[in-house]
Design a protein around this motif. Structure first.
Motif, PDB file in Angstrom:
ATOM      1  N   ARG A  44     147.263  79.512  65.402  1.00  0.00           N
ATOM      2  CA  ARG A  44     148.004  79.700  66.656  1.00  0.00           C
ATOM      3  C   ARG A  44     147.102  79.393  67.845  1.00  0.00           C
ATOM      4  O   ARG A  44     147.509  78.706  68.777  1.00  0.00           O
ATOM      5  CB  ARG A  44     148.548  81.125  66.759  1.00  0.00           C
ATOM      6  CG  ARG A  44     149.350  81.348  68.045  1.00  0.00           C
ATOM      7  CD  ARG A  44     149.892  82.736  68.162  1.00  0.00           C
ATOM      8  NE  ARG A  44     150.921  82.964  67.171  1.00  0.00           N
ATOM      9  CZ  ARG A  44     151.388  84.163  66.863  1.00  0.00           C
ATOM     10  NH1 ARG A  44     150.926  85.238  67.468  1.00  0.00           N
ATOM     11  NH2 ARG A  44     152.332  84.297  65.962  1.00  0.00           N
ATOM     12  N   ALA A  45     145.868  79.894  67.815  1.00  0.00           N
ATOM     13  CA  ALA A  45     144.936  79.644  68.919  1.00  0.00           C
ATOM     14  C   ALA A  45     144.665  78.149  69.067  1.00  0.00           C
ATOM     15  O   ALA A  45     144.607  77.633  70.181  1.00  0.00           O
ATOM     16  CB  ALA A  45     143.630  80.407  68.690  1.00  0.00           C
ATOM     17  N   ILE A  46     144.525  77.464  67.943  1.00  0.00           N
ATOM     18  CA  ILE A  46     144.302  76.021  67.979  1.00  0.00           C
ATOM     19  C   ILE A  46     145.504  75.322  68.611  1.00  0.00           C
ATOM     20  O   ILE A  46     145.349  74.461  69.478  1.00  0.00           O
ATOM     21  CB  ILE A  46     143.995  75.478  66.562  1.00  0.00           C
ATOM     22  CG1 ILE A  46     142.607  75.963  66.117  1.00  0.00           C
ATOM     23  CG2 ILE A  46     144.101  73.962  66.514  1.00  0.00           C
ATOM     24  CD1 ILE A  46     142.332  75.786  64.634  1.00  0.00           C
ATOM     25  N   SER A  47     146.704  75.716  68.204  1.00  0.00           N
ATOM     26  CA  SER A  47     147.901  75.091  68.781  1.00  0.00           C
ATOM     27  C   SER A  47     148.062  75.438  70.258  1.00  0.00           C
ATOM     28  O   SER A  47     148.710  74.713  71.002  1.00  0.00           O
ATOM     29  CB  SER A  47     149.153  75.482  67.991  1.00  0.00           C
ATOM     30  OG  SER A  47     149.498  76.834  68.225  1.00  0.00           O
ATOM     31  N   GLN A  48     147.433  76.548  70.694  1.00  0.00           N
ATOM     32  CA  GLN A  48     147.479  76.949  72.095  1.00  0.00           C
ATOM     33  C   GLN A  48     146.337  76.312  72.900  1.00  0.00           C
ATOM     34  O   GLN A  48     146.165  76.607  74.067  1.00  0.00           O
ATOM     35  CB  GLN A  48     147.408  78.488  72.201  1.00  0.00           C
ATOM     36  CG  GLN A  48     148.656  79.174  71.670  1.00  0.00           C
ATOM     37  CD  GLN A  48     148.466  80.684  71.488  1.00  0.00           C
ATOM     38  OE1 GLN A  48     147.381  81.175  71.218  1.00  0.00           O
ATOM     39  NE2 GLN A  48     149.566  81.415  71.622  1.00  0.00           N
ATOM     40  N   GLY A  49     145.542  75.440  72.238  1.00  0.00           N
ATOM     41  CA  GLY A  49     144.520  74.683  72.937  1.00  0.00           C
ATOM     42  C   GLY A  49     143.140  75.327  72.994  1.00  0.00           C
ATOM     43  O   GLY A  49     142.333  74.968  73.847  1.00  0.00           O
ATOM     44  N   HIS A  50     142.829  76.244  72.116  1.00  0.00           N
ATOM     45  CA  HIS A  50     141.554  76.956  72.139  1.00  0.00           C
ATOM     46  C   HIS A  50     140.531  76.244  71.262  1.00  0.00           C
ATOM     47  O   HIS A  50     140.505  76.389  70.048  1.00  0.00           O
ATOM     48  CB  HIS A  50     141.776  78.394  71.654  1.00  0.00           C
ATOM     49  CG  HIS A  50     140.662  79.318  71.971  1.00  0.00           C
ATOM     50  ND1 HIS A  50     139.619  79.538  71.112  1.00  0.00           N
ATOM     51  CD2 HIS A  50     140.426  80.087  73.065  1.00  0.00           C
ATOM     52  CE1 HIS A  50     138.797  80.419  71.656  1.00  0.00           C
ATOM     53  NE2 HIS A  50     139.266  80.762  72.841  1.00  0.00           N
ATOM     54  N   SER A  51     139.655  75.474  71.884  1.00  0.00           N
ATOM     55  CA  SER A  51     138.684  74.642  71.168  1.00  0.00           C
ATOM     56  C   SER A  51     137.691  75.450  70.342  1.00  0.00           C
ATOM     57  O   SER A  51     137.310  75.031  69.250  1.00  0.00           O
ATOM     58  CB  SER A  51     137.912  73.760  72.148  1.00  0.00           C
ATOM     59  OG  SER A  51     138.785  72.869  72.787  1.00  0.00           O
ATOM     60  N   HIS A  52     137.253  76.587  70.852  1.00  0.00           N
ATOM     61  CA  HIS A  52     136.273  77.370  70.100  1.00  0.00           C
ATOM     62  C   HIS A  52     136.857  77.883  68.780  1.00  0.00           C
ATOM     63  O   HIS A  52     136.128  78.107  67.819  1.00  0.00           O
ATOM     64  CB  HIS A  52     135.722  78.525  70.934  1.00  0.00           C
ATOM     65  CG  HIS A  52     134.420  79.045  70.422  1.00  0.00           C
ATOM     66  ND1 HIS A  52     133.221  78.431  70.690  1.00  0.00           N
ATOM     67  CD2 HIS A  52     134.130  80.098  69.624  1.00  0.00           C
ATOM     68  CE1 HIS A  52     132.248  79.086  70.088  1.00  0.00           C
ATOM     69  NE2 HIS A  52     132.775  80.103  69.436  1.00  0.00           N
TER      70      HIS A  52
END
Length: 158
Positions: free
Chosen positions: A101-109
């Motif tokens: 979910r974080a990746i799909s929300q644009g969170h690179s780390h």
């Protein structure tokens, strides 16, 4: 929450002025603002007399609401909690849900942390996915990912 209020809230949190911070963000908490929920997940008020277990439970619920509200940092923190904390014993698979979910929300780390975990703890397609996430994180400027790729490439003589 508008950016000036976010900055003010972050300064209060950094200074440890949680009573004042709570007063500032309380209307936003009541309105289920994802950023306010995220902030409130990180501190307890003395007046609540929360036990550590009660605080942890409230914190996780607030992070879940902030994650569902679209806040990538909340999704990332949940992924980390489920991967590395005592929560991991409850439901190990939840970390992947929150990292994805974080990746799909644009969170690179998240790409670095989740990719690192997949690469070193999994095999087959999951390991390949981990390597791909590390590459993407490096391309997005995450220095730790670039450093880790150098280690991987040197170890595998690539």
């Amino acid at each position: 929450m508008e950016n000036t209020l976010k900055e003010q809230a972050e300064q209060l949190l950094e200074k440890g002025e949680v009573e004042e911070l709570y007063q500032l963000i309380e209307p936003f908490i009541k309105a289920n603002d994802p950023y306010a929920l995220f902030l409130y997940s990180s501190f307890s008020l003395e007046s609540l007399n929360e036990s550590d277990d009660d605080f942890e439970k409230r914190s996780v619920e607030l992070l879940k609401a902030a994650s569902e509200g679209g806040l990538a940092e909340a999704s990332y923190r949940l992924g980390v909690l489920y991967l590395y904390s005592d929560l991991a014993t409850e439901e190990d698979q939840k970390s992947s849900v929150y990292f994805e979910r974080a990746i799909s929300q644009g969170h690179s780390h998240s790409k670095f942390t989740y990719g690192f975990s997949l690469y070193y703890e999994q095999a087959g397609q999951a390991k390949a996915r981990g390597l791909q996430l590390l590459k993407e994180a490096a391309e997005e400027g995450i220095e730790l990912a670039a450093e880790e790729l150098k280690i991987i490439y040197n170890a595998n003589h690539l």
